[in-house]
Structure formats: structure tokens, C-alpha cells
Design a protein around this motif. Structure first.
Motif, mmCIF file in Angstrom:
data_model
loop_
_atom_site.group_PDB
_atom_site.id
_atom_site.type_symbol
_atom_site.label_atom_id
_atom_site.label_comp_id
_atom_site.label_asym_id
_atom_site.label_seq_id
_atom_site.Cartn_x
_atom_site.Cartn_y
_atom_site.Cartn_z
ATOM 1 N N GLU A 86 -2.629 -3.912 4.958
ATOM 2 C CA GLU A 86 -3.555 -2.783 5.097
ATOM 3 C C GLU A 86 -3.150 -1.895 6.275
ATOM 4 N N LEU A 87 -2.764 -2.489 7.382
ATOM 5 C CA LEU A 87 -2.338 -1.741 8.556
ATOM 6 C C LEU A 87 -1.081 -0.922 8.257
ATOM 7 N N ILE A 88 -0.123 -1.536 7.592
ATOM 8 C CA ILE A 88 1.121 -0.842 7.238
ATOM 9 C C ILE A 88 0.814 0.338 6.317
ATOM 10 N N GLU A 89 -0.008 0.104 5.323
ATOM 11 C CA GLU A 89 -0.358 1.171 4.377
ATOM 12 C C GLU A 89 -1.037 2.338 5.096
ATOM 13 N N VAL A 92 1.585 4.280 7.167
ATOM 14 C CA VAL A 92 2.454 5.083 6.299
ATOM 15 C C VAL A 92 1.719 6.345 5.870
ATOM 16 N N LYS A 93 0.446 6.221 5.490
ATOM 17 C CA LYS A 93 -0.344 7.388 5.097
ATOM 18 C C LYS A 93 -0.470 8.376 6.258
ATOM 19 N N GLU A 94 -0.674 7.875 7.472
ATOM 20 C CA GLU A 94 -0.781 8.747 8.643
ATOM 21 C C GLU A 94 0.524 9.501 8.881
ATOM 22 N N ILE A 95 1.634 8.813 8.756
ATOM 23 C CA ILE A 95 2.939 9.442 8.949
ATOM 24 C C ILE A 95 3.188 10.506 7.889
ATOM 25 N N LEU A 96 2.899 10.193 6.631
ATOM 26 C CA LEU A 96 3.092 11.154 5.552
ATOM 27 C C LEU A 96 2.193 12.375 5.733
ATOM 28 N N ALA A 97 0.966 12.163 6.187
ATOM 29 C CA ALA A 97 0.039 13.280 6.421
ATOM 30 C C ALA A 97 0.563 14.174 7.547
ATOM 31 N N ARG A 98 1.088 13.587 8.582
ATOM 32 C CA ARG A 98 1.638 14.369 9.694
ATOM 33 C C ARG A 98 2.868 15.176 9.234
ATOM 34 N N GLU A 99 3.686 14.575 8.386
ATOM 35 C CA GLU A 99 4.871 15.264 7.870
ATOM 36 C C GLU A 99 4.463 16.441 6.996
ATOM 37 N N ARG A 100 3.421 16.270 6.184
ATOM 38 C CA ARG A 100 2.933 17.357 5.334
ATOM 39 C C ARG A 100 2.392 18.506 6.190
#
Length: 103
Positions: A86-89, A92-100
Motif C-alpha cells: 500500500e505504501l509503495i502504491e 508511485v501515485k504521488e510521483i506520477l501526479a507530480r510528473e503530470r
């Protein structure tokens, strides 16, 4: 830095807290039992390498060793295995959101 008698007290206190013999403790620190005995008796000063080994191998707080402050052990963040995925997921979502947002 603290004086040698404080180091001798701390080395002995940590060893006793961990409930290990001088031989076991010395082996984990990579020193001879006779050297540990001399340190605990205040007859010898620990080297910086010995102190560093104590801090890193046993997760001892540097403030406790050098400044006589704080807890004996450093706090560790613990992650339960079932929460790891759950922590990894989430990360990853936080990183992808920042990249977007950056694009």
C-alpha cells in the motif's frame, strides 16, 4: 565529546541492556574482549571506529553517546509487511501526479 569514564559507563550499560557477554559484544564490535574490558573499566579509551561501530551496529543515538542526551537507541520507522504494498502504491501515485503537474 564525553570523557572516557562516560564512554566506559555507556559501553557497559549498552552491553548489559542488550544482555550479552563481553565476548559476544566485543565480537560484534570487531574488537578483542580484553579491549572491551579495559574500556568498560575506564583503563582504555574507545577509538572513534569503535564508537562508530557501536552507534551503527546497535542503532545507538550519537547524542546519547557523545552528549549524554536523549534515548539510548535511535528511533526507527517500522513498516508492517502487509502495509508495504500500500505504501509503495501510494508513493508511485504521488510521483506520477507530480510528473503530470510538471508537464
Amino acid at each position: 565529546m564525553t570523557n572516557s569514564s562516560n564512554y566506559s559507563i555507556k559501553f557497559r550499560k549498552i552491553r548489559k541492556y542488550l544482555a550479552v557477554t563481553q565476548s559476544e559484544f566485543a565480537e560484534k564490535l570487531g574488537i578483542q574482549q580484553a579491549n572491551l574490558s579495559a574500556i568498560e573499566l575506564g583503563k582504555r579509551n574507545p577509538t572513534l571506529d569503535m564508537i562508530d561501530s557501536l552507534i551503527n551496529k546497535f542503532n545507538i543515538s550519537p547524542d546519547y553517546i557523545h552528549l549524554d542526551q536523549g534515548q539510548m537507541f535511535r528511533e526507527q520507522e517500522t513498516i508492517k509487511e502487509e502495509n508495504l504494498e500500500e505504501l509503495i502504491e501510494r508513493k508511485v501515485k504521488e510521483i506520477l501526479a507530480r510528473e503530470r503537474e510538471a508537464n
